[in-house]
Structures are given as structure tokens and as C-alpha cells.
Design a protein around this motif. Structure first.
Motif, PDB file in Angstrom:
ATOM      1  N   UNK A   1       0.832  -1.201   0.000  1.00  0.00           N
ATOM      2  CA  UNK A   1       0.000   0.000   0.000  1.00  0.00           C
ATOM      3  C   UNK A   1       0.873   1.259   0.000  1.00  0.00           C
ATOM      4  N   UNK A   2       1.876   1.258   0.862  1.00  0.00           N
ATOM      5  CA  UNK A   2       2.764   2.416   0.988  1.00  0.00           C
ATOM      6  C   UNK A   2       3.541   2.651  -0.300  1.00  0.00           C
ATOM      7  N   UNK A   3       4.086   1.586  -0.859  1.00  0.00           N
ATOM      8  CA  UNK A   3       4.888   1.703  -2.076  1.00  0.00           C
ATOM      9  C   UNK A   3       4.061   2.181  -3.267  1.00  0.00           C
ATOM     10  N   UNK A   4       2.771   1.839  -3.287  1.00  0.00           N
ATOM     11  CA  UNK A   4       1.888   2.242  -4.382  1.00  0.00           C
ATOM     12  C   UNK A   4       1.248   3.612  -4.164  1.00  0.00           C
ATOM     13  N   UNK A   5       1.622   4.262  -3.097  1.00  0.00           N
ATOM     14  CA  UNK A   5       1.057   5.574  -2.756  1.00  0.00           C
ATOM     15  C   UNK A   5      -0.449   5.497  -2.492  1.00  0.00           C
ATOM     16  N   UNK A   6      -0.902   4.362  -2.000  1.00  0.00           N
ATOM     17  CA  UNK A   6      -2.308   4.219  -1.595  1.00  0.00           C
ATOM     18  C   UNK A   6      -2.362   4.469  -0.094  1.00  0.00           C
ATOM     19  N   UNK A   7      -2.331   5.742   0.264  1.00  0.00           N
ATOM     20  CA  UNK A   7      -2.026   6.112   1.640  1.00  0.00           C
ATOM     21  C   UNK A   7      -3.233   6.457   2.495  1.00  0.00           C
ATOM     22  N   UNK A   8      -4.409   6.565   1.881  1.00  0.00           N
ATOM     23  CA  UNK A   8      -5.572   6.961   2.660  1.00  0.00           C
ATOM     24  C   UNK A   8      -5.902   5.919   3.731  1.00  0.00           C
ATOM     25  N   UNK A   9      -5.676   4.644   3.427  1.00  0.00           N
ATOM     26  CA  UNK A   9      -5.988   3.577   4.382  1.00  0.00           C
ATOM     27  C   UNK A   9      -5.178   3.693   5.667  1.00  0.00           C
ATOM     28  N   UNK A  10      -4.007   4.311   5.594  1.00  0.00           N
ATOM     29  CA  UNK A  10      -3.185   4.477   6.791  1.00  0.00           C
ATOM     30  C   UNK A  10      -3.822   5.482   7.757  1.00  0.00           C
ATOM     31  N   UNK A  11      -4.719   6.320   7.212  1.00  0.00           N
ATOM     32  CA  UNK A  11      -5.377   7.318   8.044  1.00  0.00           C
ATOM     33  C   UNK A  11      -6.592   6.751   8.769  1.00  0.00           C
ATOM     34  N   UNK A  12      -7.162   5.686   8.234  1.00  0.00           N
ATOM     35  CA  UNK A  12      -8.438   5.185   8.738  1.00  0.00           C
ATOM     36  C   UNK A  12      -8.358   3.767   9.293  1.00  0.00           C
ATOM     37  N   UNK A  13      -7.163   3.267   9.513  1.00  0.00           N
ATOM     38  CA  UNK A  13      -6.999   1.890   9.962  1.00  0.00           C
ATOM     39  C   UNK A  13      -5.875   1.824  10.995  1.00  0.00           C
ATOM     40  N   UNK A  14      -6.138   1.275  12.161  1.00  0.00           N
ATOM     41  CA  UNK A  14      -5.151   1.236  13.234  1.00  0.00           C
ATOM     42  C   UNK A  14      -3.961   0.345  12.886  1.00  0.00           C
ATOM     43  N   UNK A  15      -4.222  -0.718  12.125  1.00  0.00           N
ATOM     44  CA  UNK A  15      -3.111  -1.587  11.715  1.00  0.00           C
ATOM     45  C   UNK A  15      -2.154  -0.818  10.807  1.00  0.00           C
ATOM     46  N   UNK A  16      -2.730  -0.056   9.881  1.00  0.00           N
ATOM     47  CA  UNK A  16      -1.913   0.763   8.993  1.00  0.00           C
ATOM     48  C   UNK A  16      -1.156   1.828   9.769  1.00  0.00           C
ATOM     49  N   UNK A  17      -1.826   2.413  10.763  1.00  0.00           N
ATOM     50  CA  UNK A  17      -1.189   3.427  11.590  1.00  0.00           C
ATOM     51  C   UNK A  17      -0.012   2.837  12.363  1.00  0.00           C
ATOM     52  N   UNK A  18      -0.201   1.634  12.906  1.00  0.00           N
ATOM     53  CA  UNK A  18       0.885   0.959  13.618  1.00  0.00           C
ATOM     54  C   UNK A  18       2.061   0.706  12.678  1.00  0.00           C
ATOM     55  N   UNK A  19       1.779   0.211  11.483  1.00  0.00           N
ATOM     56  CA  UNK A  19       2.838  -0.067  10.497  1.00  0.00           C
ATOM     57  C   UNK A  19       3.618   1.210  10.188  1.00  0.00           C
TER      58      UNK A  19
END
Length: 366
Positions: free
Chosen positions: A10-28
């Protein structure tokens, strides 16, 4: 639970919105900010966590898998570490000294071309243009001044960025990243943001003026200067020509010159009012017009600095801590009240559609 590789992709593809709305993504993402050797070593010592792997990248993966078992507590632990590191950094940063040093810069002039690329400027103006070695040697002082101007401007931009970021990072709603993470400077209420400090872009202003039926400001000034017999170097840069004409109009101080300056001032105020009422249009433009080398689809806060009396001097506001601090603090104080749906922005870059969170904060000196 999404695994480590899911978030990396997700990060490498610049699909970054999920990191704002998901605690797992936030932890990563927060673990990514300590994924270098020194911050990782400090974090393990801070938490007394033991890992099997000694390799930093494998340790990052191992920590994600282990800390995912209790995400809320893990994020709180990472925040405590980040806050301690930030407090140590900010306490060592002499804001007064830094501000005083930045006020010593009297001129801001990139030594490069309009893309701020010094190497391309030197190649196009000297390397490929001048065939005589003796003539090239005669340009020694000129080349030195161009290069020095670039260094001073780069120095000013770097340390004013440090100054402004320190204002954000000292606020209780902000958790800074520990190490560098592409596209993330800090977290506001656990939402990752990249800070972009800029002025009203010249080309954006031109577009708005055209839509309002006005000539571009430079075209208008050239036309009016010609009527009044004001001369200027037509080969100079746009900024230099504009500066020269505006100052000659002020020095002339006739009814005609004052009317021209008043027209410029009124149009600028009109543009500023329009942009303040349509911040998403500006944010979308800034995303879509970024170059390939600087492309990013991350959440952004655009800090727009404007000296309303002299737009050309807006660069000086980057060091004006007494103006910046209350505006930024007020914005952060009220951040919890913001509706994130209002900050949601879609833009298109090279035929691909992106969705992000973006906000525009204006700092205006009247």
C-alpha cells in the motif's frame, strides 16, 4: 489482520488513505518511522522489548507482528517514545538563535531556473552556450554569485522548515515521526500528515486571473509600463521585471502610477479572497501540478504564506515566528472539531486517480 507486506505494498503504491483510517496501517507507519538502526535500537531499549532478529528490516516486521496483538497499547507506547525523542530534540533547538540568524538573510533568489535546478541552469546558460574557454573564465564571478545565491536560498528554506515544524511538533495534538518517513512529518490526532510550506503559486494565480477576465499581472504591468515610458530589461526573469516595474511605479508617484499600483493591490486582494473561499481548488492544483521528482499522494497540510502588502516579500514570513505560532496553534487547537470528510480530496495525476486528506492553512500579514 492485514499482514506486514499488505501495508508495505500500500505504501509503495502511494495508496495512503488507508493508513489514516486503519489502526493496523497506523501501527505499520509509526513503526516505519523507527525502522532505521539508531531509532530502532533506542526504541527497543526504551521499551525493553526483545526481538529474535538483529537485522533492522526483519526486526521491523517482527515488531509489527508482535505489537499487532494489542494495537492501542502498542501505538501508545510508540507515541511515548516519539514524544520523548521530540522533547529532547526541541529542547536542544535554540529557536531564538535560529530566528535571529534567519533574519540576516536580506534577499531570496534561487540561483537556478524556474524549477530551482541549479545544475540545469548552469548547463543551459554556460556549459552548452559558451564555446570559448576565455569567455567562460570571464564568467567566474557571475557563476559564483549564482551558485552562492542557490546555497543561501537552500539554507534559508531548510532552517525555516525546521523552525516551522518545531511549532507544529511542540503542540500536544501532534506526535512527530522519529526518523524520516517519505510523506509523513507528524501525526495530528493519529492522522499522518506531510507539511508543505509555500506561497500562492504564480501559475495558479495566472489561471484565476484569466478566469476572472484579467491579464496576468506581469502582462498588465508591462503594458502599463510601456504607456508611461518605464523601461526594463526584457531578457530578465519574470520576478526581476515585476520587481523593477513595481518599484519604478512607486518612485514615479504620479496619479497614473498610483492608479496602476492600486489596481494591482485590488486584484491581489480579490485573488486572496477567492482562494480563501476555495481552498480545495488550490490544494487540488498543488497535488496535480507537482513534478515527477516530488510526486506524493500523502495527506498534506499546505501552509500558505502571504504578505498582503508585498507578495514578493512573502518569503520573509517563513521566519516570522511571532506571526506563525498563534495561527498554527489555533489551527491545531481546533483540529478535533474538523470534519475529515471536508478534508477528503480527489485528484488526478498522469491519468491515475488518488484520494487523500488535505487542508490549507493561510498565514497572512496585512
Amino acid at each position: 489482520m492485514k499482514n506486514f507486506d499488505y501495508w508495505k505494498t500500500k505504501f509503495d503504491k502511494q495508496e495512503l488513505l488507508d493508513f489514516s483510517d486503519n489502526k493496523e496501517g497506523l501501527l505499520w507507519l509509526k513503526l516505519k518511522s523507527i525502522s532505521k538502526k539508531d531509532p530502532m535500537k533506542k526504541f527497543l531499549k526504551f521499551t525493553n522489548i526483545k526481538t529474535i532478529s538483529q537485522n533492522v528490516k526483519r526486526c521491523w516486521r517482527e515488531l509489527y507482528e508482535k505489537m499487532s496483538e494489542d494495537i492501542d497499547s502498542s501505538i501508545a507506547l510508540l507515541d511515548s517514545y516519539a514524544q520523548e525523542e521530540s522533547n529532547a530534540y526541541l529542547s536542544a533547538l535554540n529557536i531564538g538563535f535560529l530566528s535571529d540568524e534567519l533574519y540576516k538573510v536580506q534577499h531570496f533568489k534561487w540561483g537556478g531556473d524556474q524549477t530551482n535546478s541549479l545544475d540545469k541552469y548552469l548547463v543551459s546558460h554556460y556549459v552548452k552556450t559558451i564555446s570559448s574557454y576565455d569567455i567562460l573564465q570571464s564568467k567566474f564571478q557571475e557563476i559564483g554569485e549564482v551558485s552562492y545565491g542557490y546555497v543561501i536560498s537552500s539554507w534559508y528554506n531548510h532552517w525555516t522548515s525546521i523552525l516551522i515544524e518545531s511549532v507544529f511538533k511542540s503542540h500536544p495534538h501532534v506526535i512527530p515521526t522519529v526518523g524520516q518517513v517519505k510523506g509523513v512529518d507528524f501525526f495530528i490526532n493519529n492522522y499522518p500528515f506531510d507539511l508543505k510550506v509555500t506561497h500562492l503559486p504564480r501559475e495558479f494565480v495566472k489561471e484565476i486571473m484569466t478566469n476572472k477576465g484579467y491579464k496576468s499581472e506581469l502582462t498588465f504591468l508591462k503594458s502599463e509600463a510601456k504607456k508611461l515610458g518605464i523601461t526594463f530589461d526584457k531578457k530578465a526573469s519574470e520576478d526581476t521585471i515585476k520587481y523593477l516595474i513595481l518599484n519604478k511605479l512607486m518612485d514615479l508617484n504620479t496619479r497614473e502610477s498610483r492608479n496602476i499600483l492600486n489596481t494591482v493591490s485590488c486584484r491581489r486582494s480579490e485573488i486572496l479572497d477567492y482562494v480563501r473561499n476555495n481552498p480545495k481548488q488550490l490544494a487540488k492544483w498543488l497535488y496535480e501540478k507537482q513534478g515527477d521528482m516530488r510526486f506524493g499522494a500523502e495527506n498534506r497540510i499546505f501552509l500558505i504564506l502571504i504578505d498582503n502588502k508585498e507578495w514578493e516579500n512573502s518569503w520573509t514570513l517563513k521566519r516570522n515566528i511571532s506571526l506563525l505560532r498563534p495561527t498554527i496553534a489555533s489551527y491545531l487547537d481546533k483540529f478535533e472539531e474538523k470534519n475529515l470528510l471536508d478534508m477528503r480530496l480527489e485528484f488526478v495525476y498522469k491519468s491515475r486517480r488518488y484520494t487523500t486528506y488535505a487542508d490549507v492553512l493561510f498565514v497572512v500579514k496585512d
